[in-house]
Design a protein around this motif. Sequence first.
Motif, mmCIF file in Angstrom:
data_model
loop_
_atom_site.group_PDB
_atom_site.id
_atom_site.type_symbol
_atom_site.label_atom_id
_atom_site.label_comp_id
_atom_site.label_asym_id
_atom_site.label_seq_id
_atom_site.Cartn_x
_atom_site.Cartn_y
_atom_site.Cartn_z
ATOM 1 N N ILE A 14 0.853 -1.198 0.000
ATOM 2 C CA ILE A 14 0.000 0.000 0.000
ATOM 3 C C ILE A 14 0.879 1.235 0.000
ATOM 4 O O ILE A 14 1.724 1.401 0.870
ATOM 5 C CB ILE A 14 -0.921 0.045 1.240
ATOM 6 C CG1 ILE A 14 -1.748 -1.232 1.332
ATOM 7 C CG2 ILE A 14 -1.824 1.277 1.177
ATOM 8 C CD1 ILE A 14 -2.792 -1.207 2.441
ATOM 9 N N THR A 15 0.701 2.103 -0.996
ATOM 10 C CA THR A 15 1.469 3.352 -0.981
ATOM 11 C C THR A 15 0.604 4.464 -0.390
ATOM 12 O O THR A 15 -0.562 4.603 -0.753
ATOM 13 C CB THR A 15 1.986 3.750 -2.372
ATOM 14 O OG1 THR A 15 2.577 5.048 -2.265
ATOM 15 C CG2 THR A 15 0.864 3.813 -3.393
ATOM 16 N N PRO A 16 1.175 5.247 0.530
ATOM 17 C CA PRO A 16 0.418 6.342 1.119
ATOM 18 C C PRO A 16 0.387 7.582 0.241
ATOM 19 O O PRO A 16 -0.437 8.460 0.453
ATOM 20 C CB PRO A 16 1.165 6.656 2.419
ATOM 21 C CG PRO A 16 2.417 5.879 2.392
ATOM 22 C CD PRO A 16 2.493 5.089 1.147
ATOM 23 N N SER A 17 1.310 7.688 -0.738
ATOM 24 C CA SER A 17 1.526 9.007 -1.329
ATOM 25 C C SER A 17 1.911 9.017 -2.805
ATOM 26 O O SER A 17 2.084 10.086 -3.366
ATOM 27 C CB SER A 17 2.634 9.715 -0.550
ATOM 28 O OG SER A 17 3.776 8.908 -0.543
ATOM 29 N N SER A 18 2.086 7.859 -3.437
ATOM 30 C CA SER A 18 2.511 7.862 -4.847
ATOM 31 C C SER A 18 1.286 7.927 -5.745
ATOM 32 O O SER A 18 0.515 6.987 -5.799
ATOM 33 C CB SER A 18 3.321 6.609 -5.165
ATOM 34 O OG SER A 18 4.483 6.592 -4.398
ATOM 35 N N ALA B 117 0.307 7.654 5.631
ATOM 36 C CA ALA B 117 1.116 6.476 5.963
ATOM 37 C C ALA B 117 0.488 5.748 7.150
ATOM 38 O O ALA B 117 0.394 4.513 7.180
ATOM 39 C CB ALA B 117 2.556 6.888 6.283
ATOM 40 N N ALA B 118 0.029 6.532 8.142
ATOM 41 C CA ALA B 118 -0.667 5.944 9.281
ATOM 42 C C ALA B 118 -1.958 5.275 8.812
ATOM 43 O O ALA B 118 -2.325 4.194 9.267
ATOM 44 C CB ALA B 118 -0.966 7.020 10.321
ATOM 45 N N GLU B 119 -2.640 5.933 7.871
ATOM 46 C CA GLU B 119 -3.867 5.372 7.294
ATOM 47 C C GLU B 119 -3.606 3.996 6.681
ATOM 48 O O GLU B 119 -4.379 3.054 6.883
ATOM 49 C CB GLU B 119 -4.386 6.324 6.216
ATOM 50 C CG GLU B 119 -5.714 5.937 5.607
ATOM 51 C CD GLU B 119 -6.862 6.666 6.284
ATOM 52 O OE1 GLU B 119 -7.178 6.276 7.420
ATOM 53 O OE2 GLU B 119 -7.400 7.616 5.698
ATOM 54 N N ALA B 120 -2.503 3.908 5.935
ATOM 55 C CA ALA B 120 -2.166 2.635 5.287
ATOM 56 C C ALA B 120 -1.977 1.545 6.342
ATOM 57 O O ALA B 120 -2.427 0.404 6.170
ATOM 58 C CB ALA B 120 -0.889 2.794 4.449
ATOM 59 N N PHE B 121 -1.322 1.886 7.436
ATOM 60 C CA PHE B 121 -1.123 0.889 8.491
ATOM 61 C C PHE B 121 -2.469 0.453 9.077
ATOM 62 O O PHE B 121 -2.720 -0.731 9.291
ATOM 63 C CB PHE B 121 -0.224 1.437 9.600
ATOM 64 C CG PHE B 121 -0.112 0.492 10.771
ATOM 65 C CD1 PHE B 121 0.717 -0.620 10.693
ATOM 66 C CD2 PHE B 121 -0.869 0.681 11.912
ATOM 67 C CE1 PHE B 121 0.794 -1.515 11.749
ATOM 68 C CE2 PHE B 121 -0.792 -0.208 12.972
ATOM 69 C CZ PHE B 121 0.039 -1.314 12.891
ATOM 70 N N PHE C 162 -2.311 -1.383 -3.565
ATOM 71 C CA PHE C 162 -3.381 -0.432 -3.274
ATOM 72 C C PHE C 162 -2.778 0.926 -2.999
ATOM 73 O O PHE C 162 -1.583 1.046 -2.731
ATOM 74 C CB PHE C 162 -4.167 -0.863 -2.020
ATOM 75 C CG PHE C 162 -4.878 -2.162 -2.176
ATOM 76 C CD1 PHE C 162 -6.199 -2.212 -2.572
ATOM 77 C CD2 PHE C 162 -4.214 -3.367 -1.918
ATOM 78 C CE1 PHE C 162 -6.855 -3.421 -2.717
ATOM 79 C CE2 PHE C 162 -4.867 -4.572 -2.068
ATOM 80 C CZ PHE C 162 -6.187 -4.611 -2.464
ATOM 81 N N ARG C 163 -3.628 1.956 -3.028
ATOM 82 C CA ARG C 163 -3.169 3.235 -2.481
ATOM 83 C C ARG C 163 -4.288 3.925 -1.704
ATOM 84 O O ARG C 163 -5.445 3.837 -2.069
ATOM 85 C CB ARG C 163 -2.563 4.143 -3.541
ATOM 86 C CG ARG C 163 -3.367 4.340 -4.786
ATOM 87 C CD ARG C 163 -2.550 5.229 -5.736
ATOM 88 N NE ARG C 163 -2.867 4.940 -7.130
ATOM 89 C CZ ARG C 163 -2.072 5.267 -8.127
ATOM 90 N NH1 ARG C 163 -0.932 5.857 -7.907
ATOM 91 N NH2 ARG C 163 -2.413 5.001 -9.375
ATOM 92 N N VAL C 164 -3.868 4.589 -0.631
ATOM 93 C CA VAL C 164 -4.840 5.288 0.204
ATOM 94 C C VAL C 164 -4.878 6.775 -0.132
ATOM 95 O O VAL C 164 -5.631 7.522 0.451
ATOM 96 C CB VAL C 164 -4.542 5.097 1.717
ATOM 97 C CG1 VAL C 164 -4.841 3.677 2.139
ATOM 98 C CG2 VAL C 164 -3.118 5.476 2.034
ATOM 99 N N GLY D 286 -7.250 -1.091 -7.364
ATOM 100 C CA GLY D 286 -6.584 -0.830 -6.088
ATOM 101 C C GLY D 286 -6.558 0.638 -5.731
ATOM 102 O O GLY D 286 -5.917 1.042 -4.772
ATOM 103 N N ASP D 287 -7.253 1.473 -6.530
ATOM 104 C CA ASP D 287 -7.276 2.906 -6.238
ATOM 105 C C ASP D 287 -8.401 3.237 -5.272
ATOM 106 O O ASP D 287 -9.488 2.669 -5.342
ATOM 107 C CB ASP D 287 -7.494 3.704 -7.535
ATOM 108 C CG ASP D 287 -6.229 3.778 -8.353
ATOM 109 O OD1 ASP D 287 -5.156 3.926 -7.740
ATOM 110 O OD2 ASP D 287 -6.313 3.660 -9.577
ATOM 111 N N ARG D 288 -8.133 4.196 -4.398
ATOM 112 C CA ARG D 288 -9.154 4.636 -3.449
ATOM 113 C C ARG D 288 -10.227 5.423 -4.180
ATOM 114 O O ARG D 288 -9.930 6.262 -5.022
ATOM 115 C CB ARG D 288 -8.485 5.500 -2.378
ATOM 116 C CG ARG D 288 -9.436 5.962 -1.309
ATOM 117 C CD ARG D 288 -8.661 6.636 -0.207
ATOM 118 N NE ARG D 288 -9.571 7.278 0.740
ATOM 119 C CZ ARG D 288 -9.169 7.930 1.817
ATOM 120 N NH1 ARG D 288 -7.878 8.034 2.073
ATOM 121 N NH2 ARG D 288 -10.032 8.484 2.630
ATOM 122 N N LEU D 289 -11.477 5.173 -3.839
ATOM 123 C CA LEU D 289 -12.587 5.872 -4.471
ATOM 124 C C LEU D 289 -12.794 7.234 -3.826
ATOM 125 O O LEU D 289 -12.465 7.428 -2.661
ATOM 126 C CB LEU D 289 -13.856 5.021 -4.359
ATOM 127 C CG LEU D 289 -13.789 3.655 -5.065
ATOM 128 C CD1 LEU D 289 -14.929 2.750 -4.635
ATOM 129 C CD2 LEU D 289 -13.806 3.844 -6.579
#
Lengths: 310, 389
Positions: free
Chosen positions: B124-128, B311-315, B142-144, B358-361
């Motif tokens: 999961i990438t928090p920022s890319s 990043a915390a969200e991804a965790f 995935f990404r958040v 895997g993209d956040r809606l």
Amino acid sequence: METFLQQLINGLTIGGFYAVVALGYTMVYGVLKLINFAHGDMFMWGTLAGWGLLTTVLAGLTDLDLAAILAAAVLVMAFIGVMGMTIERVAYRPLRSAGRLSPIISALGAAFVLQSVARNVSDARWRTYPPGLLKELPNLRLTGSVSVSGLQVLMLLVCVAIMVGLYLFVQRTRIGTAMRAVSLDHNVSRLMGINVDRIISLVFMIGPALGGLAGLLIGIYYGSFNFTLGWVFGLKAFIAAILGGIGNIPGAVLGGFILGISETMVVAYGPNVGLADASAWKDAIAYVLLIAILIARPTGLLGETVAEKV
Amino acid sequence: MKRLVVMTVLLALLLGPFGLIAGAQEGEPIRIGLQGPMTGDYAYEGQGFEKAVRLLVDKVNEEGGLLGRPVELVVEDDAGDPTQSALVADRLIDAGVIAVIGAYNSTATEPASEIYNEEGILHITPSSTATRLTEKGFERFFRVCFLDDRQALFAVLAMRDVLGAERIGILHDNSTYAAGLAEWTRTYAEEYGLEVAFYDAINPDDQDFTPILTNIGQADLDVVYFTGYHAQGGLLLRQTADLGLDIQWMMGNASNNPEMVEIAGVEAAAGTFITTEPLPQDLEYPEAVEFVEMFTEAYGEPPASVWWLLAAEAFNVIAHAIEETESTDPGVLAEYLHEDFKDYPGLSGPIIGFDEKGDRLGTIHALYQIDEEGVIAYYPEQPQPQSEE
């Protein structure tokens, strides 16, 4: 025309910095036939040391006027000069008789050591100089929309003064004469009573001290830097030195200005010849030009015409 | 590269009995990797990632861990560099992680995502935010954060509706992320009736951008959108002021960093717009407020960048998936995130879910402006969202 003038000034400023850094490469090559890859990073250390002085010691003592900046300049030059002599003593002198490859590797090693230490000292972050240094210098409005900042003029003047001063020093003084002799032949110079080691030490003090001064100026002019500055500027300056004819002082200056101006002009006039995203292509085009010049003159622009080498 | 993969597989086989089987036993830690730039240009962000995630890992462990097992965070430094990123990915796999959070920039995330995909690790990438990262059909990636194209559309609407611009310029720095955002902005700008009169890139290794700024000054633009990173953003603003040029800048979310104001100087930065995910302290969701308070208590200052919060969200997403599925198998976790993960109360707002790529809606971008004191402030006027086709 106005745009051309403005871009010419932009190019001269960039080129002036390349030229001062190129002097360090060319002086060392003159006396030792060594490409001192650590020079770019010593220059960056000048920026770093200036930042350290102006944000801590000097910031506490004064209100950062001209005197504080002059003090910073003297201290930075002394510090980087000693750094240059130390590197020569530790990393180059023991390898002087070891052929040409080992000293170059040793120089690369010194460059990486300097860069790594700088990275740790600066926490690998972009660091900023105190705001408003030398801001009291007036902006000069030339014609219409063309403006030169007082800082730009000062930078250019200092760069030119360094170059002329160095040239006169090498051409007109006894020590300068000794340097030129050493650049021709170490053994014969020794027979003439010249202390070759001392001359080489001196070259390794003057070149880096000037580089350190340029580093301080860059810090004041652009206001921020990070530890990779030396690598990028060092590479460009090295190319400028080769372009002008390495070992040749006026050549290094000429190379620096040509490089700075040609980079700028590609960006400025690329769109006029149908290259809309000229800036993205800047380096590619500028370096194709340089390769062409080198093919036409393999020893660099002034590499043959001037006999004296330093 | 092939040899590296073969070596990794061999090493994994050798270490398998020790790592994987032992890892399944009760009380053995669940290893979660974090890769990011701990050094280099983006070190500030990477170090913030670690602070934010470490905080939650400690909290989870204090409360008894996940599925009765402690969580161990394995941190690796990729320096934002694609070459180093691939090495770091191999190292994290050797360490036996089941999931990885990272990297920061798209350029570093891309090579690592290939390796994690081959090894079947949840990533999961928090920022890319480069669009193409999720175009490869990786089922466990995935990404958040939200995609570049969402931000591009937002920026175009902000320029047209809030600033009333007609002639715009776009400037990027040739990185995967910035070029992608710039390209999407051009596409949407043309679709929504703006004239793109200037489009170019800088070289981020340069220190002096006066030549291209002189060009921009000549182009008579209403606004220029810079999609690159904050260090160059700061230099651009400072040199614009030095040249005495009157350019209205708008920056993308990679410039959303107080360091940009420091580099530019407050005077030169004031008035610049920024499109970005909201700053941590501007989020009003209770989960966000609680996290910002917890972070401030632990480190003495609130999280400076939204990417730390993500990043915390991804965790949290990984931890939630582990608890819901009672499994540490990356395949099971990924399937859960695709199929059953809906309407989760996230730190950065409700996570409606992830699409098949895997993209956040959804979208949460907002318009900010740097005020006279150099503070990046929420702009009172925001563009109205357009219904997307």
